[in-house]
Design an enzyme around this catalytic site. Structure first.
Site, PDB file in Angstrom:
ATOM      1  N   GLY A   1      33.616  38.877  91.876  1.00 13.95           N
ATOM      2  CA  GLY A   1      34.940  38.458  92.325  1.00 13.95           C
ATOM      3  C   GLY A   1      36.009  39.490  92.066  1.00 13.95           C
TER       4      GLY A   1
ATOM      5  N   TRP B   1      36.634  36.677 100.410  1.00 14.03           N
ATOM      6  CA  TRP B   1      35.490  37.442 100.897  1.00 14.03           C
ATOM      7  C   TRP B   1      34.502  37.713  99.771  1.00 14.03           C
ATOM      8  CZ3 TRP B   1      35.045  36.721 105.689  1.00 14.03           C
ATOM      9  CH2 TRP B   1      36.159  36.715 106.530  1.00 14.03           C
TER      10      TRP B   1
ATOM     11  N   GLU C   1      33.379  47.380 100.597  1.00 11.75           N
ATOM     12  CA  GLU C   1      33.078  48.495  99.684  1.00 11.75           C
ATOM     13  C   GLU C   1      33.855  49.753 100.071  1.00 11.75           C
ATOM     14  OE1 GLU C   1      31.779  46.901  97.659  1.00 11.75           O
ATOM     15  OE2 GLU C   1      30.041  45.772  98.293  1.00 11.75           O
TER      16      GLU C   1
END
Length: 399
Positions: free
Chosen positions: A145, A177, A378
């Site tokens: 998270g 997300w 990422e």
């Protein structure tokens, strides 16, 4: 039920039809065996079902224990029931999983490179013993998270806050997300504190924790991403990761996940290419296979060249990682290039398939849609461009 047809699975022992450079000569017997084992799993368990899973927005939790038995969860970590494989083997496995679907490779990444890696790198011995063996076996799913509704590329601006209350910590905030949070038993949540950003191990049965899957989605449909709400989530003092403070904690895990993406994206690209190549050899127009036309051959050659270059880049990066010489900007080179090229390959493959390319019997459009998510998470293209820009110029341009 929709199933994927088109190109037959590549032989477990043979090279890809896209291989123009004898890439397999660069791999050891052990690396080839790992690739073959994961490819067989994908061919048997994922390919026959993925079109329907994508259509139904279904993540196959029934495969998680099998992935644990195969040593795919926390594959690159050592001890605590983890397989301790090399970075190159982990990358090869990621490429095969994403040739099946990005959602399945993403699960392995969230579980191993993010959640397990955070505990392995920064956790106490008690935290490691409690969670890592169960997560490695697929008995417990984990989440990571970090991202928030208003803090994506700028995690330093996160609003989730953990305050001390006696010996306890009390967390309040929101995350968005967050992969697998609604299926998870535990997560690593990053929060502001009076002492900087810290990580916390949060069992999902803790009162005040709520995870809600985000739906509908047009990408990563065979995966689960969630909104997470933390409302007075009370944790013992021992829940904090003791061995890291600041953003270097989550970033050290993100770099593990980014590395896996280098390989995974090329797996999706290769799968789309192989399907388009097989289709071009069978599709007859104007009296002959469309593979015999110059424009089709140019498309196939251009795709194959980028796949070969992408796998070489991934392998070089993996060799550096195994040697301990990998630097942060090396990962940005691979993540930025390979995902960007993979999306273009999938789109070009779809053009060879014509109208049939929008049906679930062919993987290119599904891969392209998934890769739009991979391109964002990422670290976006923009973030990795700025990392490389700073490497080239010495000047940070983030603000």
């Amino acid at each position: 039920m929709a199933t994927q047809t088109g190109a037959p699975p590549v032989s477990n022992l043979g090279p890809s039809p896209a291989d123009l450079i004898d890439f397999d000569e660069l791999l050891s017997e052990e690396e080839l065996a790992t690739r073959s084992r994961v490819r067989s799993f994908v061919d048997e368990q994922i390919r026959p079902n993925i079109a329907q899973w994508f259509e139904d927005a279904h993540f196959p939790t029934e495969l998680v224990p099998e992935m644990g038995k195969m040593g795919l969860l926390g594959m690159h970590l050592k001890g605590y029931g983890c397989a301790g494989r090399s970075a190159v083997e982990y990358g090869l496995a990621g490429a095969e999983l994403e040739a099946g679907d990005s959602g399945l490779r993403t699960f392995v990444s969230v579980q191993g490179s993010l959640a397990m890696s955070a505990i392995h790198k920064h956790g106490s011995e008690e935290q490691k013993q409690e969670w890592l063996p169960r997560m490695a076996a697929g008995e417990a799913i984990g989440f990571f998270g970090l991202t928030e509704p208003t803090a994506g590329s700028d995690p330093a601006s996160m609003k989730t806050f953990a305050r001390r209350d006696g010996n306890d910590w009390v967390l309040n905030g929101s995350k968005r997300w967050i992969g697998l949070a609604s299926l998870a038993s535990v997560g690593v949540v990053w929060a502001q504190t009076d002492d900087g950003i810290r990580g916390f191990v949060v069992p999902t049965d803790t009162p005040g924790f709520k995870a809600t899957p985000i739906a509908p989605k047009m990408s990563m449909r065979a995966s689960v991403q969630c909104d997470v709400e933390l409302t007075d989530v009370r944790l013992p003092g021992s829940a904090m990761l003791p061995n890291v403070r600041g953003l270097k904690g989550p970033f050290s895990c993100l770099n593990e996940a980014r590395y896996g993406i280098l390989w995974g994206a090329m797996g999706a690209a290769r799968d789309s290419f192989e399907d388009a190549l097989a289709y071009a050899g069978e599709r007859i127009q104007f009296g002959r296979p469309i593979a015999g036309f110059q424009l089709t051959q140019k498309k196939l050659v251009d795709m194959a060249l980028e796949i070969n270059k992408g796998f070489l880049l991934a392998l070089h990066t993996g060799r550096m990682k195994d040697a301990g010489t990998l630097k942060i900007h090396h990962i940005s080179v691979g993540k930025l290039n390979n995902v960007r090229e993979a999306i273009e390959i999938c789109r070009e493959a779809r053009t060879i398939l014509g109208g049939n390319g929008i049906t679930p019997e062919h993987p290119a459009m599904r891969h392209a849609a998934n890769l739009e998510s991979v391109r964002t998470y990422e670290g976006t293209d923009e973030v990795h461009t700025l990392i490389l820009g700073q490497q080239l110029t010495g000047l940070p341009a983030y603000r």
